[in-house]
Design a protein around this motif. Sequence first.
Motif, short mmCIF file in Angstrom:
data_model
loop_
_atom_site.label_atom_id
_atom_site.label_comp_id
_atom_site.label_asym_id
_atom_site.label_seq_id
_atom_site.Cartn_x
_atom_site.Cartn_y
_atom_site.Cartn_z
N VAL A 174 0.86 -1.18 0.00
CA VAL A 174 0.00 0.00 0.00
C VAL A 174 0.89 1.23 0.00
O VAL A 174 1.84 1.30 0.77
N TYR A 189 0.88 5.35 0.42
CA TYR A 189 0.16 6.56 0.81
C TYR A 189 0.95 7.77 0.34
O TYR A 189 2.14 7.89 0.66
N VAL A 241 -3.82 11.52 4.27
CA VAL A 241 -3.36 10.83 3.08
C VAL A 241 -4.16 11.35 1.89
O VAL A 241 -5.39 11.38 1.93
N VAL A 276 -4.20 6.87 -2.19
CA VAL A 276 -3.93 5.50 -1.75
C VAL A 276 -3.80 4.61 -2.98
O VAL A 276 -4.66 4.65 -3.86
N ARG A 298 0.21 -6.63 4.88
CA ARG A 298 0.32 -5.42 4.09
C ARG A 298 1.66 -4.76 4.41
O ARG A 298 2.21 -4.95 5.49
N VAL A 323 3.00 -0.73 4.29
CA VAL A 323 2.54 0.63 4.06
C VAL A 323 3.76 1.50 3.81
O VAL A 323 4.66 1.57 4.66
N VAL A 367 4.78 5.35 3.09
CA VAL A 367 4.27 6.71 3.11
C VAL A 367 5.25 7.58 2.33
O VAL A 367 6.41 7.73 2.72
N ALA A 374 10.55 8.27 1.64
CA ALA A 374 9.56 7.20 1.75
C ALA A 374 9.79 6.50 3.08
O ALA A 374 10.90 6.08 3.40
N THR A 375 8.74 6.42 3.88
CA THR A 375 8.81 5.79 5.20
C THR A 375 7.98 4.51 5.13
O THR A 375 6.83 4.56 4.71
N VAL A 376 8.58 3.38 5.53
CA VAL A 376 7.97 2.08 5.28
C VAL A 376 7.62 1.38 6.59
O VAL A 376 8.41 1.42 7.54
N PHE A 377 6.45 0.76 6.61
CA PHE A 377 6.03 -0.07 7.75
C PHE A 377 5.68 -1.46 7.22
O PHE A 377 4.79 -1.59 6.39
N ASN A 378 6.41 -2.47 7.68
CA ASN A 378 6.22 -3.84 7.20
C ASN A 378 5.53 -4.69 8.24
O ASN A 378 6.09 -4.94 9.31
N GLU A 379 4.32 -5.15 7.93
CA GLU A 379 3.64 -6.08 8.83
C GLU A 379 4.38 -7.41 8.81
O GLU A 379 5.02 -7.77 7.82
#
Lengths: 329, 329
Positions: free
Chosen positions: B13, B15, B29, B32, B90, B92, B94, B100-105
């Motif tokens: 995803v 944002y 945001v 998307v 997911r 995410v 941003v 770019a800032t990334v969040f990895n589930e």
Amino acid sequence: VLLSVCLNPAVDVTYQVASTVVPGSSHRVTQVSERAGGKGVNVARVLRQLDAPVRVLALVGGAGGQAIRTGLSAAGIEADLVEVGEPTRRTVTVVDPLDATVFNEPGPVVTGADWAALVQRFRSHLDVAKLVVLSGSLPPGVPVDAYRMLTELGQAAGIPVMVDAEGGPLELALAAKPYLVKPNLAEAQSLLGNIESFGGFGNRLGSSSPTRDEIVAAGRRIQALGARNVVISCGRDGLIAVTEDGDWHAVSAEVLTGNPTGAGDALVAALALGTVTGLPWPQRLRDGVSMSAAAVASPVAGEIDLVVRDRLEPGVRVTQLARAEELER
Amino acid sequence: VLLSVCLNPAVDVTYQVASTVVPGSSHRVTQVSERAGGKGVNVARVLRQLDAPVRVLALVGGAGGQAIRTGLSAAGIEADLVEVGEPTRRTVTVVDPLDATVFNEPGPVVTGADWAALVQRFRSHLDVAKLVVLSGSLPPGVPVDAYRMLTELGQAAGIPVMVDAEGGPLELALAAKPYLVKPNLAEAQSLLGNIESFGGFGNRLGSSSPTRDEIVAAGRRIQALGARNVVISCGRDGLIAVTEDGDWHAVSAEVLTGNPTGAGDALVAALALGTVTGLPWPQRLRDGVSMSAAAVASPVAGEIDLVVRDRLEPGVRVTQLARAEELER
């Protein structure tokens, strides 16, 4: 029944990360939780927790919409969900050891037909509704004067309508003379700043510490724009209420730290319940302050800690404020 | 067919936000977008773009799994998807004007039965697979030696296996003597740092500028640990390849800026295709460098800009490196 309208509900996703968020870098999420949310859903959750009869009317779509349906059902909340073609939005809150960083998706694009269907459903609930709460943002495609239109319909049916919104939707809703609006300090500043310079007041209100008199004056200006009653929430400084029956300041003796998301929704729920049960203003405000604080003490938005509420409630100080015109007499 | 195994695919995803990410605050945001991703899916996308026959074997679940299925189908990629009980993760990303800032589930919890089903499906593809690519992280519940086990099965069937992983899963896979591993500099450092102090070398490798000789030495150590061929990607400094047939340095004359996500996957795709078509190493590396750069030039991960690839390819400089033992002779 209390009707909570949620035009832009959200699946609230919370990510736990082990170290603080650093813009431009990658973060390993250690825990993911999801919950049906959005202001209107949170208001309904708190009312349900207080055993008040509540019904949610919402626009939903896609997998997120299904999650809203499941979440409301699990909470025992009656729901009338109007399906739209695009998926319900998500909000992502990244909780690190220091802070919570939030990303809010805009929401699904709503068509004219979707909106017409929502309005029709809204009308059909008015014969049983004792009070209407309109809260939260509008998804793309919903007309900016949506809250004005719904307020007009509700008030024409003799039902008090409370609006918890900001910006254009709030500004336009005032013209329909809603029973109550509940901006926070920043929202009140933004509203007054947009409409008029108000002797420089709009600019001052958002500064670190506007005086109590300045906040009361802001409330009175918002009342003059159409709202019958105005409650401005001021964080740990409590509430300023400018009402048809007098002005009050209510503040908790004890300030709690925790998760502020949902504190405003708990306040709205308290004011809604106090209105339909005919509580005098000082008691409504006392409940609002203690329930806001009890929401802060709860780890998830849309829930209050009833033990905390009961402990804080006697310590809330409610002071009636003399009105300028009375002082001048 | 080229078999790309993706044990932890993701719905990627993205944002867009209008101003830079500020930890502790709320962000609106504005846009998307969602896309089936994860390293193995990205490798397959690039191979498909090059008209190579490719098949994805993946663990998927829930709504995210359905999105992976739909995305692969839309891309015309053959897929064998093993369903697990929890939803596909997911990621995410941003994107703000600077970063770019990334969040990895972490991904779904995979049961022993799910894993056994995946292994069974893996075996069934080996009679047609010409090459196997194992890439990306492992979801919770998959044994940490999963890549070793799959590598052993593949190599026992006479099929070259390439591993693009890091940490424990990569370290353990080396024992199965994979045909190729492709760590980046940081991953190579971490691997060697975990296994041995290596004369202080592991610590130096991640510093801003290890020398070419140091990187070659690292590649040779990883080769000694079991990998038949080692390609270390060094960002704008190109690739160092330590192979059974000699060592090379390959670097692009032109450095592009853009989205680095997926550059490693494009490199893996190039090396996989070069392997099955029997290209000599210098040409494989030339393709790898130009396709990585062409992935950087493409706005989305898992796609390369073929025009950019064709423009850069002649400018890639491939240098054979003399081996220390040859110099000593």
